[in-house]
Motif scaffolding. Structure first.
Motif, PDB file in Angstrom:
ATOM      1  N   ASP A 129       0.806  -1.225   0.000  1.00 32.68           N
ATOM      2  CA  ASP A 129       0.000   0.000   0.000  1.00 32.68           C
ATOM      3  C   ASP A 129       0.837   1.273   0.000  1.00 32.68           C
ATOM      4  O   ASP A 129       0.407   2.302  -0.508  1.00 32.68           O
ATOM      5  N   LEU A 130       2.019   1.210   0.605  1.00 32.83           N
ATOM      6  CA  LEU A 130       2.793   2.431   0.812  1.00 32.83           C
ATOM      7  C   LEU A 130       4.173   2.407   0.168  1.00 32.83           C
ATOM      8  O   LEU A 130       4.923   3.366   0.274  1.00 32.83           O
ATOM      9  N   GLY A 131       4.536   1.292  -0.448  1.00 29.37           N
ATOM     10  CA  GLY A 131       5.808   1.214  -1.152  1.00 29.37           C
ATOM     11  C   GLY A 131       7.037   1.182  -0.274  1.00 29.37           C
ATOM     12  O   GLY A 131       8.133   1.524  -0.727  1.00 29.37           O
ATOM     13  N   ARG A 132       6.886   0.762   0.981  1.00 28.19           N
ATOM     14  CA  ARG A 132       8.049   0.663   1.861  1.00 28.19           C
ATOM     15  C   ARG A 132       8.853  -0.563   1.448  1.00 28.19           C
ATOM     16  O   ARG A 132       8.294  -1.564   0.994  1.00 28.19           O
ATOM     17  N   GLY A 133      10.153  -0.515   1.659  1.00 30.39           N
ATOM     18  CA  GLY A 133      11.002  -1.675   1.425  1.00 30.39           C
ATOM     19  C   GLY A 133      10.760  -2.724   2.499  1.00 30.39           C
ATOM     20  O   GLY A 133      10.270  -2.411   3.592  1.00 30.39           O
ATOM     21  N   HIS A 134      11.113  -3.963   2.207  1.00 31.59           N
ATOM     22  CA  HIS A 134      10.855  -5.039   3.158  1.00 31.59           C
ATOM     23  C   HIS A 134      11.545  -4.803   4.504  1.00 31.59           C
ATOM     24  O   HIS A 134      10.927  -4.960   5.558  1.00 31.59           O
ATOM     25  N   GLY A 135      12.816  -4.432   4.479  1.00 32.07           N
ATOM     26  CA  GLY A 135      13.550  -4.224   5.728  1.00 32.07           C
ATOM     27  C   GLY A 135      12.956  -3.125   6.584  1.00 32.07           C
ATOM     28  O   GLY A 135      12.803  -3.274   7.797  1.00 32.07           O
ATOM     29  N   HIS A 136      12.593  -2.013   5.963  1.00 33.79           N
ATOM     30  CA  HIS A 136      12.001  -0.910   6.716  1.00 33.79           C
ATOM     31  C   HIS A 136      10.614  -1.278   7.224  1.00 33.79           C
ATOM     32  O   HIS A 136      10.265  -0.984   8.368  1.00 33.79           O
ATOM     33  N   ALA A 137       9.812  -1.924   6.390  1.00 38.27           N
ATOM     34  CA  ALA A 137       8.474  -2.342   6.819  1.00 38.27           C
ATOM     35  C   ALA A 137       8.571  -3.314   7.993  1.00 38.27           C
ATOM     36  O   ALA A 137       7.835  -3.190   8.979  1.00 38.27           O
ATOM     37  N   ASN A 138       9.467  -4.259   7.899  1.00 40.82           N
ATOM     38  CA  ASN A 138       9.661  -5.232   8.966  1.00 40.82           C
ATOM     39  C   ASN A 138      10.111  -4.552  10.255  1.00 40.82           C
ATOM     40  O   ASN A 138       9.627  -4.887  11.342  1.00 40.82           O
ATOM     41  N   ALA A 139      11.008  -3.597  10.154  1.00 45.37           N
ATOM     42  CA  ALA A 139      11.500  -2.885  11.343  1.00 45.37           C
ATOM     43  C   ALA A 139      10.385  -2.082  12.008  1.00 45.37           C
ATOM     44  O   ALA A 139      10.284  -2.057  13.239  1.00 45.37           O
ATOM     45  N   ILE A 140       9.550  -1.429  11.215  1.00 46.18           N
ATOM     46  CA  ILE A 140       8.437  -0.652  11.776  1.00 46.18           C
ATOM     47  C   ILE A 140       7.502  -1.571  12.541  1.00 46.18           C
ATOM     48  O   ILE A 140       7.124  -1.292  13.684  1.00 46.18           O
TER      49      ILE A 140
END
Length: 70
Positions: free
Chosen positions: A49-60
């Motif tokens: 939905d927001l185009g975040r990278g996997h690593g950043h999405a996982n960290a959030i």
């Protein structure tokens, strides 16, 4: 606060803020509004939905879950 002393998913916060130009709290609040949900479902939402990278999405998501368990 120095990122050298911060461990785990929280260490990504300054990089996420710099990359996307929004405070980490906004991303965390977005994830909290979707709870209860599975970790990987929330990661997939941030990516799709927001185009975040996997690593950043996982960290959030990991950071929200670590706060949520306290």
């Amino acid at each position: 606060m120095s990122t050298d002393s911060v461990k785990g998913s929280a260490s990504y916060c300054p990089f996420i803020e710099k990359t996307y130009g929004r405070p980490i709290g906004e991303w965390q609040q977005l994830v909290r509004t979707r709870l209860p949900a599975k970790h990987l479902d929330l990661v997939a939402m941030l990516k799709a939905d927001l185009g975040r990278g996997h690593g950043h999405a996982n960290a959030i998501v990991a950071h929200v879950f670590s706060d949520h368990q306290r």
